[in-house]
Design a protein around this motif. Structure first.
Motif, short mmCIF file in Angstrom:
data_model
loop_
_atom_site.label_atom_id
_atom_site.label_comp_id
_atom_site.label_asym_id
_atom_site.label_seq_id
_atom_site.Cartn_x
_atom_site.Cartn_y
_atom_site.Cartn_z
N ARG A 1 54.67 20.03 -2.11
CA ARG A 1 53.55 19.08 -2.14
C ARG A 1 53.98 17.79 -1.46
O ARG A 1 55.06 17.27 -1.73
CB ARG A 1 53.13 18.82 -3.59
CG ARG A 1 52.02 17.80 -3.77
CD ARG A 1 51.56 17.76 -5.23
NE ARG A 1 52.63 17.42 -6.15
CZ ARG A 1 52.66 17.76 -7.44
NH1 ARG A 1 51.68 18.48 -7.94
NH2 ARG A 1 53.67 17.40 -8.20
N HIS A 2 53.12 17.26 -0.58
CA HIS A 2 53.41 16.01 0.12
C HIS A 2 52.39 14.95 -0.32
O HIS A 2 51.19 15.21 -0.32
CB HIS A 2 53.35 16.20 1.63
CG HIS A 2 54.29 17.24 2.15
ND1 HIS A 2 55.66 17.09 2.10
CD2 HIS A 2 54.07 18.45 2.72
CE1 HIS A 2 56.24 18.16 2.63
NE2 HIS A 2 55.29 18.99 3.00
N ILE A 3 52.91 13.78 -0.65
CA ILE A 3 52.07 12.64 -1.00
C ILE A 3 52.33 11.58 0.07
O ILE A 3 53.41 10.98 0.12
CB ILE A 3 52.39 12.11 -2.41
CG1 ILE A 3 52.20 13.22 -3.44
CG2 ILE A 3 51.52 10.91 -2.73
CD1 ILE A 3 52.73 12.87 -4.82
N ILE A 4 51.36 11.36 0.94
CA ILE A 4 51.51 10.46 2.08
C ILE A 4 50.73 9.17 1.81
O ILE A 4 49.51 9.21 1.59
CB ILE A 4 51.02 11.13 3.37
CG1 ILE A 4 51.70 12.50 3.56
CG2 ILE A 4 51.28 10.24 4.58
CD1 ILE A 4 51.14 13.30 4.72
N ARG A 5 51.43 8.05 1.83
CA ARG A 5 50.78 6.77 1.57
C ARG A 5 49.93 6.33 2.76
O ARG A 5 50.05 6.87 3.86
CB ARG A 5 51.84 5.70 1.26
CG ARG A 5 52.72 6.06 0.07
CD ARG A 5 53.67 4.93 -0.31
NE ARG A 5 54.52 5.34 -1.41
CZ ARG A 5 55.79 5.67 -1.31
NH1 ARG A 5 56.38 5.62 -0.12
NH2 ARG A 5 56.49 6.05 -2.36
N THR A 6 49.08 5.34 2.54
CA THR A 6 48.25 4.79 3.61
C THR A 6 49.13 4.33 4.78
O THR A 6 50.16 3.69 4.57
CB THR A 6 47.42 3.61 3.09
OG1 THR A 6 46.55 4.08 2.05
CG2 THR A 6 46.57 3.01 4.20
N ARG A 7 48.75 4.73 5.98
CA ARG A 7 49.50 4.49 7.21
C ARG A 7 50.82 5.25 7.24
O ARG A 7 51.71 4.94 8.02
CB ARG A 7 49.74 3.00 7.48
CG ARG A 7 48.47 2.17 7.65
CD ARG A 7 48.71 0.86 8.37
NE ARG A 7 49.97 0.23 8.06
CZ ARG A 7 50.19 -0.55 7.01
NH1 ARG A 7 49.20 -0.80 6.16
NH2 ARG A 7 51.37 -1.11 6.81
N GLY A 8 50.94 6.25 6.41
CA GLY A 8 52.13 7.09 6.41
C GLY A 8 52.01 8.20 7.45
O GLY A 8 50.96 8.83 7.58
N LEU A 9 53.09 8.41 8.18
CA LEU A 9 53.15 9.44 9.21
C LEU A 9 54.20 10.47 8.82
O LEU A 9 55.39 10.15 8.71
CB LEU A 9 53.50 8.82 10.56
CG LEU A 9 53.81 9.79 11.71
CD1 LEU A 9 52.56 10.60 12.10
CD2 LEU A 9 54.36 9.03 12.93
N MET A 10 53.78 11.72 8.59
CA MET A 10 54.73 12.80 8.39
C MET A 10 55.25 13.22 9.75
O MET A 10 54.48 13.64 10.61
CB MET A 10 54.09 13.97 7.66
CG MET A 10 55.04 15.13 7.43
SD MET A 10 54.33 16.40 6.36
CE MET A 10 54.39 15.56 4.80
N LEU A 11 56.55 13.09 9.94
CA LEU A 11 57.14 13.28 11.26
C LEU A 11 56.97 14.71 11.75
O LEU A 11 56.91 15.66 10.95
CB LEU A 11 58.62 12.90 11.22
CG LEU A 11 58.90 11.42 10.91
CD1 LEU A 11 60.40 11.19 10.74
CD2 LEU A 11 58.34 10.53 12.01
N PRO A 12 56.92 14.90 13.07
CA PRO A 12 56.72 16.24 13.63
C PRO A 12 57.83 17.20 13.20
O PRO A 12 59.01 16.84 13.16
CB PRO A 12 56.76 16.00 15.14
CG PRO A 12 56.43 14.55 15.31
CD PRO A 12 57.00 13.86 14.11
N ALA A 13 57.43 18.43 12.89
CA ALA A 13 58.38 19.47 12.48
C ALA A 13 57.75 20.83 12.72
O ALA A 13 56.54 20.95 12.90
CB ALA A 13 58.74 19.31 11.01
N TYR A 14 58.59 21.85 12.74
CA TYR A 14 58.08 23.22 12.72
C TYR A 14 58.89 24.01 11.71
O TYR A 14 59.95 23.58 11.24
CB TYR A 14 58.12 23.87 14.12
CG TYR A 14 59.49 24.01 14.74
CD1 TYR A 14 60.26 25.16 14.56
CD2 TYR A 14 60.01 23.00 15.54
CE1 TYR A 14 61.51 25.30 15.14
CE2 TYR A 14 61.26 23.13 16.14
CZ TYR A 14 62.00 24.27 15.93
OH TYR A 14 63.24 24.41 16.51
#
Length: 455
Positions: free
Chosen positions: A75-88
């Motif tokens: 589970r990912h919780i991303i804050r406002t203006r949060g960017l989950m970095l590119p991945a594969y």
């Protein structure tokens, strides 16, 4: 317009023989014996990784339950203006947006850069002293979206909303698209997640439990390449190449964008005809009650997403369901004929009982919001909501998960001759008739204290 249970069931039966090969080679590892389960547990995250822009929480994929299904859950919780970095990833991923909104992109090698800055000329990368850009397709995200990502496709997510963006994810590690072992791996294109993992090593949710467990593996793939090679590959100086490695980056896998992310955003539109992988729909919203496959105004509703409504799931060999159960209502005892089910409670509590092939109750208890329960293929399961009702989502390890019920209008018992029921259970014909015909509903039954709900 809601589809009826019977039309959906008929469609499944018509194509079941054509898709049988997918079922036989689909997800899960029951062939290896990991599913000889005598006890199932409702599980919570076993460790978490704190980032500058949010939190990533991981369930213990080494547990017998997850090993049986061949999947991992996070589970990912991303804050406002949060960017989950590119991945594969080394395996297909199916995600569900629990809360919030944002944008995301999936990069597919060889596909065209369909988005470009206004008035950009291909021969000029700088116009009027300002940089222009070209990139692949971007999609909007909102609550109720189901997102399908193939193994090896790089992707990123950004929260442009005013509340946390919460996404739950199943990674199907035993899918035949994964030629490695069943350990979940994330190949990062940026950042330094190793530092964040080290910082969180002593902050497990359950004390010392799992300290020696193999965690979800992730790392920046550029770190293993020499600076000289990177500089030449990207045609940049070595100082710039060194930044690709993010060696001193302590922000974690989710970072904060100081100003609003500057990307070319897509118009709000509906995808058209899907003819190629590049144009395939990668998102489907399941939140609208009017799209429910099964609806009982006294008990609840079920909405499903499979390869018929979301063709990309043919490649992932996964499907998805969302259920709403009103207070005290019951979901009929049932089993999935061709898939494991990973159940995540999104609201309320649900009493769930699960029975294995030996007739043993391998689980009987309350599953609360935020907990996960893995139900193996063919294990019988029944669910009942409490006074507040309950909602959950299910990730299913087959592109077209099929369900059989034990009671109700379309059940296995209803399909048996009356005398077979009477002799099987040593009851009179009158009692057998009540067993067969007392429930006229198909899947959701009103409880003794149920009332109409407007959820």
């Amino acid at each position: 317009m809601a589809r009826t249970f019977f039309s959906a069931l008929s469609l499944v039966l018509l194509i079941s023989s054509a898709s049988a090969y997918k079922s036989s080679s689909g997800s899960g590892s029951w062939q290896k014996g990991e599913c000889d389960i005598t006890r199932i547990n409702a599980q919570e995250p076993s460790f978490r990784v704190e980032s500058e822009g949010g939190v990533s929480e991981f369930w213990d994929h080494n547990s017998e339950d997850f090993q049986c299904a061949g999947v991992s859950f996070h589970r990912h919780i991303i804050r406002t203006r949060g960017l989950m970095l590119p991945a594969y990833h080394n395996a297909p991923v199916l995600a569900y947006v629990l809360q919030g909104r944002g944008i995301f992109g999936v990069v597919i090698s060889g596909c065209p850069e369909t988005f470009e800055s206004p008035q950009q000329q291909p021969e000029k990368e700088v116009r009027g002293g300002k940089f222009t850009d070209r990139h692949q397709q971007i999609e909007y995200l909102k609550q109720g979206d189901v997102i399908a990502i193939r193994a090896g496709d790089a992707h990123w997510t950004y929260n442009n909303g005013d509340e946390e963006l919460i996404i739950v994810v199943v990674q199907d590690n035993s899918n035949n698209a994964n030629q490695l072992d069943q350990n979940p791996r994330s190949f990062m294109l940026a950042g330094n997640p190793e530092i964040a993992q080290q910082q969180e090593q002593m902050k497990r949710f359950r004390g010392s439990r799992g300290q020696q467990e193999k965690q979800h593996e992730m790392g920046n793939i550029f770190r293993g390449l020499s600076t000289e090679i990177l500089a030449e590959a990207f045609d940049v100086d070595e100082e710039t190449a060194r930044k690709l490695k993010s060696e001193n980056d302590e922000r974690g896998p989710i970072v904060i964008v100081e100003k609003e992310l500057q990307v070319i955003k897509p118009p709000f539109r509906h995808n058209g005809l899907e003819e190629t992988v590049c144009s395939a729909k990668i998102r489907e919203n399941i939140n609208n009650p009017s799209r429910a496959d099964i609806y009982n105004p006294q008990a609840g509703r079920l909405s499903t997403v499979n390869s018929f409504t979301f063709p990309l799931l043919n490649y992932l060999r996964l499907s998805f369901a969302k259920a709403v159960l009103y207070r005290n209502a019951i979901m009929a005892p049932h089993w999935l004929t061709n898939a494991h089910s990973i159940v995540y409670i999104t609201r309320g509590e649900n009493r769930i009982q699960v029975v294995n092939q030996k007739g043993q109750a391998v689980f009987d208890g309350q599953v609360k919001e935020g907990q996960v329960l893995v139900v193996p293929q063919n294990f019988a399961v029944v669910k009942q909501a409490n006074e507040e009702g309950c909602e959950w989502v299910e990730f299913q390890t087959n592109a077209n998960a099929m369900i059989n019920t034990l009671s109700g209008r379309t059940s296995a018992i209803r399909g048996l001759p009356l005398d077979v029921v009477a002799n099987a259970y040593q009851v009179s014909r009158e009692e057998a008739e009540r067993i067969k015909y007392s429930r006229q509903e198909t899947l959701f039954f009103s409880g003794s204290k149920s009332s109409h709900a407007t959820q």
